[in-house]
Design a protein around this motif. Structure first.
Motif, short mmCIF file in Angstrom:
data_model
loop_
_atom_site.label_atom_id
_atom_site.label_comp_id
_atom_site.label_asym_id
_atom_site.label_seq_id
_atom_site.Cartn_x
_atom_site.Cartn_y
_atom_site.Cartn_z
N ARG A 1 -17.13 -4.74 7.63
CA ARG A 1 -16.45 -4.13 8.70
C ARG A 1 -15.49 -4.38 9.42
NH1 ARG A 1 -22.41 -4.16 11.87
NH2 ARG A 1 -23.47 -2.30 11.20
N PHE A 2 -15.10 -5.75 9.45
CA PHE A 2 -13.94 -6.34 9.74
C PHE A 2 -12.69 -5.83 8.76
CE2 PHE A 2 -10.60 -9.64 8.78
CZ PHE A 2 -9.91 -9.52 10.24
N GLU A 3 -12.98 -5.72 7.56
CA GLU A 3 -11.90 -5.35 6.73
C GLU A 3 -11.56 -3.85 6.82
OE1 GLU A 3 -12.52 -6.64 2.65
OE2 GLU A 3 -12.16 -8.63 2.97
N ASP A 4 -12.84 -3.19 6.94
CA ASP A 4 -12.61 -1.58 7.11
C ASP A 4 -11.63 -1.40 8.28
OD1 ASP A 4 -13.18 0.91 6.93
OD2 ASP A 4 -15.11 1.22 7.83
N SER A 5 -11.96 -1.92 9.55
CA SER A 5 -11.21 -1.88 10.76
C SER A 5 -9.78 -2.23 10.61
CB SER A 5 -11.78 -2.31 11.85
OG SER A 5 -11.85 -3.89 11.88
N LEU A 6 -9.48 -3.42 9.87
CA LEU A 6 -8.20 -3.97 9.57
C LEU A 6 -7.39 -3.03 9.07
CD1 LEU A 6 -6.69 -6.54 10.30
CD2 LEU A 6 -7.28 -7.47 8.14
N LYS A 7 -7.63 -2.24 8.27
CA LYS A 7 -6.78 -1.53 7.46
C LYS A 7 -6.12 -0.10 8.42
CE LYS A 7 -10.06 2.47 5.83
NZ LYS A 7 -11.32 2.07 6.13
N THR A 8 -6.82 -0.12 9.73
CA THR A 8 -6.08 0.87 10.61
C THR A 8 -5.46 0.01 11.51
OG1 THR A 8 -7.95 0.75 12.24
CG2 THR A 8 -8.35 2.34 10.16
N GLU A 9 -5.31 -1.10 11.39
CA GLU A 9 -4.43 -1.88 12.50
C GLU A 9 -3.26 -2.57 11.89
OE1 GLU A 9 -7.42 -4.50 13.92
OE2 GLU A 9 -8.77 -3.08 14.49
N ILE A 10 -2.99 -2.82 10.62
CA ILE A 10 -1.87 -3.66 10.13
C ILE A 10 -1.17 -2.57 8.94
CG2 ILE A 10 -2.77 -5.79 10.79
CD1 ILE A 10 -3.51 -6.21 7.79
N PRO A 11 0.11 -2.67 8.80
CA PRO A 11 0.83 -1.98 7.79
C PRO A 11 0.08 -2.29 6.42
CG PRO A 11 2.30 -3.32 9.11
CD PRO A 11 0.95 -3.81 9.24
N LEU A 12 -0.16 -1.21 5.47
CA LEU A 12 -0.80 -0.95 4.14
C LEU A 12 -0.37 -2.23 3.34
CD1 LEU A 12 -2.56 0.70 2.27
CD2 LEU A 12 -0.84 1.85 1.69
N LYS A 13 0.86 -2.66 3.16
CA LYS A 13 1.37 -3.63 2.37
C LYS A 13 0.64 -5.14 2.75
CE LYS A 13 5.48 -5.38 1.85
NZ LYS A 13 7.07 -5.53 1.52
N GLU A 14 0.72 -5.03 3.82
CA GLU A 14 0.37 -6.21 4.39
C GLU A 14 -1.41 -6.43 4.42
OE1 GLU A 14 0.05 -8.68 8.97
OE2 GLU A 14 1.31 -7.24 8.66
N TYR A 15 -2.10 -5.39 4.46
CA TYR A 15 -3.53 -5.21 4.18
C TYR A 15 -3.80 -5.65 2.75
CZ TYR A 15 -8.17 -3.53 4.06
OH TYR A 15 -9.48 -3.32 4.02
N LEU A 16 -2.92 -4.82 1.89
CA LEU A 16 -3.47 -5.11 0.50
C LEU A 16 -3.10 -6.69 0.25
CD1 LEU A 16 -1.94 -1.75 -1.01
CD2 LEU A 16 -4.44 -2.22 -0.50
N ARG A 17 -1.90 -7.14 0.72
CA ARG A 17 -1.97 -8.45 0.52
C ARG A 17 -2.99 -9.45 0.68
NH1 ARG A 17 2.73 -9.10 2.71
NH2 ARG A 17 1.89 -10.16 4.69
N PHE A 18 -3.82 -8.97 1.99
CA PHE A 18 -4.90 -9.83 2.58
C PHE A 18 -6.04 -9.65 1.75
CE2 PHE A 18 -8.71 -9.33 5.01
CZ PHE A 18 -8.92 -10.53 5.62
N ILE A 19 -6.27 -8.35 1.24
CA ILE A 19 -7.71 -8.26 0.23
C ILE A 19 -7.64 -8.80 -0.92
CG2 ILE A 19 -8.38 -6.34 1.86
CD1 ILE A 19 -7.70 -4.46 -0.48
N ASN A 20 -6.29 -8.84 -1.56
CA ASN A 20 -6.13 -9.32 -2.62
C ASN A 20 -5.95 -10.97 -2.97
OD1 ASN A 20 -5.56 -7.05 -4.95
ND2 ASN A 20 -4.93 -6.31 -3.06
#
Length: 294
Positions: A186-205
């Protein structure tokens, strides 16, 4: 004869690349270089959330994300700029190879010739795979996934199956739910709407996040049916089998006689397992995609 073989093996000690029998050194005819490819292909896996989510995972996204919006298209361009620096020679996407590779090839050729429109197509195959391949001057995008496999558990009344009730009856409910992976999802799902895409992809990778995703399969799924009908373990085996087939497809597609740079674009849950296979292979050098997402 059997005992003599076992005795002979027991007195052989392998130290680095040297075999010793007692105090005598025996030359090892198989030097390390004989088990390393002529050219180690550099390979990286970009873990993504599915832009067009088919709803096949246990967690169903609650937060919408429109990759086609003007804002997210600009963010996507920044991601493509970063990935372009890896300079992949081949791009492999999460589409079944046997049934879709020829269709994908035709679609990509149409995209290059402006006869196949992806402006309304949300899948990462098109938005990341096709766009990046076009930037790099590629003539093909490779389907590398396996075909869907049938459920490999026992025959039972699935419509009336209650997983929580079953786990409770076996005493494994508390053990299988001791880590709150639902909260993480749920946290990761919500986070993708709160930070830029590149930053989000760096986080999940990031390696620690990839490991947490992988641990969810081991701590929740494997316990279902343990000591009984092993449906969870069978499902986990199916997951590993799928990733092994993806690895086999990648191996087959890679030209081992030339210096290749392979980029796989897959759901983030695949990254940990695929990375381990590439790390263990003598023909691949694994590159962390986070090195390019800074």
């Amino acid at each position: 004869m059997k005992n003599s073989i076992l005795i002979s093996i027991s007195v052989l000690t392998v130290i680095s690349c040297e075999i010793k029998k007692g105090n005598q050194s025996i030359p090892d005819p198989f030097s390390p270089k004989e088990f390393v490819g002529k050219h180690k292909a550099r390979v990286s896996v970009l873990g993504l959330f599915h832009f067009s989510n088919p709803g096949l995972d246990s967690y169903k996204p609650k937060f919408s994300f429109d990759i086609l919006s003007e804002e997210h298209q600009k963010e996507l361009d920044m991601v493509l700029d970063a990935l372009e620096k890896f300079q992949p020679t081949k791009i492999l996407v999460e589409n079944p190879r046997v049934s879709e590779d020829s269709v994908l090839t035709a679609s990509f050729k149409g995209y290059l010739n402006d006869t196949f429109d992806i402006s309304k197509r949300t899948s990462e195959t098109y938005q990341v795979g096709f766009k990046l391949a076009k930037r790099l001057g590629h003539q093909k995008v490779y389907a590398s996934d396996t075909e869907p496999l049938e459920w490999c558990g026992v025959t039972m009344d699935w419509e009336n199956y209650d997983e929580e009730k079953y786990l409770r009856s076996t005493g494994n409910l508390e053990k299988s739910r001791r880590y709150d992976y639902l909260k993480k999802s749920r946290f990761e799902d919500s986070l993708k709407t709160e930070i830029p895409l590149k930053e989000y992809l760096r986080f999940i990778n990031e390696p620690s996040n990839r490991l947490k995703n992988h641990q969810g399969y081991l701590t929740e799924l494997s316990l279902i049916g343990a000591g009984d009908w092993y449906n969870g373990a069978d499902a986990l085996a199916r997951w590993y089998r799928r990733n092994i087939r993806i690895f086999a497809n990648t191996y087959d597609i890679t030209d081992l006689q030339n210096e290749e740079r392979i980029l796989l674009i897959y759901g983030s849950g695949h990254v940990h397992t695929l990375r381990q296979m590439f790390m263990d292979s003598p023909d691949f050098e694994y590159v962390e995609i986070t090195d390019y997402l800074n």
